[in-house]
Scaffold this active site. Structure first.
Site, PDB file in Angstrom:
ATOM      1  N   LYS A 174      35.741  61.045  48.020  1.00 56.39           N
ATOM      2  CA  LYS A 174      37.068  61.650  47.860  1.00 56.39           C
ATOM      3  C   LYS A 174      37.258  62.820  46.985  1.00 56.39           C
ATOM      4  CE  LYS A 174      40.847  60.538  44.920  1.00 56.39           C
ATOM      5  NZ  LYS A 174      41.323  61.982  44.983  1.00 56.39           N
ATOM      6  N   GLU A 249      30.093  62.288  34.847  1.00 62.08           N
ATOM      7  CA  GLU A 249      29.833  63.608  34.165  1.00 62.08           C
ATOM      8  C   GLU A 249      31.262  64.129  33.848  1.00 62.08           C
ATOM      9  OE1 GLU A 249      30.086  66.932  33.019  1.00 62.08           O
ATOM     10  OE2 GLU A 249      30.068  67.675  34.891  1.00 62.08           O
ATOM     11  N   CYS A 283      32.743  72.503  33.417  1.00 66.27           N
ATOM     12  CA  CYS A 283      32.365  71.488  32.383  1.00 66.27           C
ATOM     13  C   CYS A 283      31.575  72.008  31.304  1.00 66.27           C
ATOM     14  CB  CYS A 283      31.777  70.317  32.869  1.00 66.27           C
ATOM     15  SG  CYS A 283      30.732  70.559  34.412  1.00 66.27           S
ATOM     16  N   GLU A 383      38.387  69.140  24.459  1.00 66.50           N
ATOM     17  CA  GLU A 383      38.223  69.744  25.719  1.00 66.50           C
ATOM     18  C   GLU A 383      39.288  70.605  26.248  1.00 66.50           C
ATOM     19  OE1 GLU A 383      36.850  68.161  29.508  1.00 66.50           O
ATOM     20  OE2 GLU A 383      35.460  69.619  29.695  1.00 66.50           O
TER      21      GLU A 383
END
Ligand code: TXE
Length: 499
Positions: A174, A249, A283, A383
């Protein structure tokens, strides 16, 4: 022209007419690129059924033969590299050189993973009894779910699918709803390579229906997920209830430490690439620069000068350094963080605004932005996932490491120094899955493990490298007794061969 794309289930593209559809758009121009069906629970069921049906045959296909198909995918991706790279750039906004890098990473990983088909080592271990062999073999877990984000719309699906497929696991994939066209072109390359029907399946649609549906489906035996922390936590909880393997992750707050002996030019080249490459939406992006106090003023002057020179614009055009951020949500989030910096009293050193008018008129363009920040402020902790760099001042090595480690994430890290003592200590001291010396926090190579610690994700799985198979296999231990009689471990004491 807007493309009408579909789902890929059981080796066929299907385009169910009765599904709602969603659009994927170019974040630089607002142009609609394609429409895709909103997958339903029924579609997930059909995809898992196809994957289950294909499992026996696929797991029994010798791994080196599976590897040949992976090599074929690499060859096809190479042939289609330019077209797919342009799609990456048009669908999520990274500059074309980076779009090509995204596809190249997929090619590299499929070549690497193909080789795993001829390795896939187990162990042969001595038995405590005579005439008995002991060994371990890797077993594929079964059909697996792969849920991916938009920032590496080809490379991340390739890391996950390459590892699952070589391990012998059919996939139900997906992709992010921001980048389904990249995903469809990637799956089309898998289709052209000729996997048996059902080994590869893709369902597009929402996270709550398709993503959740895949994770919770009883037929799915492992999930590999890359995305935000909150979604990742939810996936982890659902997977725990089913007691299946899960690889997560979930991002980072990666820092470069600049020691007082760092080579300023080398450092600045790395910082600019690390912080503003892919508009900071990696990331592993460098989102903090922690500078030794003796270097601080020189670094800040150079940083501001270089940031102001960056050319933001059409990511397809040569000479553009940074494109738009990927979506309206990304734009809103990054601008909110810039506002947080202003409200919390951080010092704005460069940028700090949305770019408007002219070529920027219909896109999500934000100036590359630099703030001077204290370590406990939100810009130094959270973040942002955008082109916003926080600069922090450190007293010495110990202080720099303490600041670097004082965040909830632990993905990538870096130190610039020419002093071996700091370099070797940093390798041990930085709490992160990856440490670079004299290079920025980005730039992973596919033949090495990739992953983090703390809230970046559980440390027991690593993508890429020789560890990639761990996500999709379990160890079977095999004992072969060729003595011709009952031998009892721990009980029989006569342990001489033939005794
Ligand atoms: O992520 P989501 P989004 C971070 C980054 C970014 C933020 C939001 O900070 O700004 O996350 O991005 C699927 N069950 N990262 O909204 O929602 C979803 O459809 C199962 C860091 O894109 O986590 C998509 O395919 N799946 C990151 C994928 O999860 C679900 C890269 C990721 O979407 C789901 C991207 C559910 N309940 C974003 N809900 C990194 N680590 O690099 C959604 N999804």
């Amino acid at each position: 022209m807007t493309q009408e794309a579909g789902l890929y289930i059981g080796g066929k593209w299907t385009n169910p007419r009765d599904r709602k559809r969603f659009e994927t758009t170019n974040p630089a121009t607002g142009q609609v690129l394609a429409t895709f069906p909103m997958g339903t629970a029924e579609d997930v069921n059909a995809a898992v059924k196809a994957a289950k049906g294909a499992f026996e045959k696929w797991r029994k296909t010798p791994a080196p033969r599976r590897g040949e198909l992976l090599l074929e995918v690499a060859r096809i991706l190479k042939e289609r590299k330019e077209d797919i790279a342009r799609t990456v750039t048009m669908e999520m906004g990274k500059i074309l050189a980076e779009g090509r890098g995204d596809v190249q990473e997929a090619i590299d990983f499929f070549q690497y993973a193909a080789g795993e088909g001829r390795r896939m080592f187990g162990e042969t271990v001595p038995s405590e009894l005579p005439n008995k062999a002991c060994l371990t073999i890797r077993m594929p877990v079964g059909p697996v779910g792969l849920i991916t984000p938009w920032n590496f719309p080809v490379a991340i699906p390739a890391w996950k699918s390459g590892a699952a497929l070589i391990a012998g696991c059919p996939i139900v994939f997906k992709p992010s709803s921001l980048t389904p066209l990249c995903a469809a072109k990637f799956v089309d390359a898998l289709d052209a390579a000729g996997f048996p029907p059902g080994v590869v399946n893709m369902v597009t649609g929402s996270g709550s229906v398709v993503g959740d549906g895949i994770v919770q489906h009883p037929g799915i035996r492992a999930v590999s997920f890359t995305g935000g922390v909150d979604t990742g936590r939810h996936v982890y909880e659902s997977a725990a209830r089913k007691m299946i393997k899960v690889g997560l992750e979930l991002g980072g707050k990666n820092a470069i430490i600049a020691m007082d002996d760092a080579d300023l030019d080398l450092l600045m080249d790395g910082v600019m690439f690390g912080a503003f490459g892919t508009a900071g939406q990696r990331c592993t992006a460098t989102s903090r620069l922690i500078v030794h106090q003796k270097m601080y003023d020189a670094v800040v002057d150079e940083l501001v000068a270089r940031t102001e020179k960056l050319r933001v614009g059409d990511p397809l055009e040569d000479g553009t350094d940074m494109g738009p951020v990927a979506s309206p949500d990304q734009e809103r989030k990054v601008l909110e963080y810039i506002e947080v910096g202003r409200k919390e009293g951080d010092t704005l050193l460069a940028g700090g605004a949305k770019l408007k008018g002219g070529v920027y008129g219909k896109g999500h363009f934000i100036q590359p932005t630099v703030f001077a920040v204290d370590p406990r402020k939100r810009l130094a902790q959270e973040e942002i996932f955008g082109p916003v760099l926080s600069v922090l001042r450190a007293k010495d090595y110990e202080d720099a490491v303490a600041i670097a480690n004082d965040v909830k994430y632990g993905l990538s890290s870096s130190i610039y120094t020419n002093d071996l003592r700091w370099a070797f200590r940093a390798m041990q001291d930085l709490e992160a899955g990856i440490t670079y010396v004299n290079a920025p926090t980005i730039g992973a190579e596919v033949q090495l493990p990739f992953g983090g610690t703390k809230e970046t994700g559980p440390t027991d799985t690593r993508e890429a490298g020789s560890t990639a198979l761990d996500e999709f296999t379990y160890w079977k231990t095999v004992y072969v007794d060729y003595s011709g009689r009952l031998q009892r471990a721990q009980i029989d004491t006569a342990r001489l061969a033939g005794g």
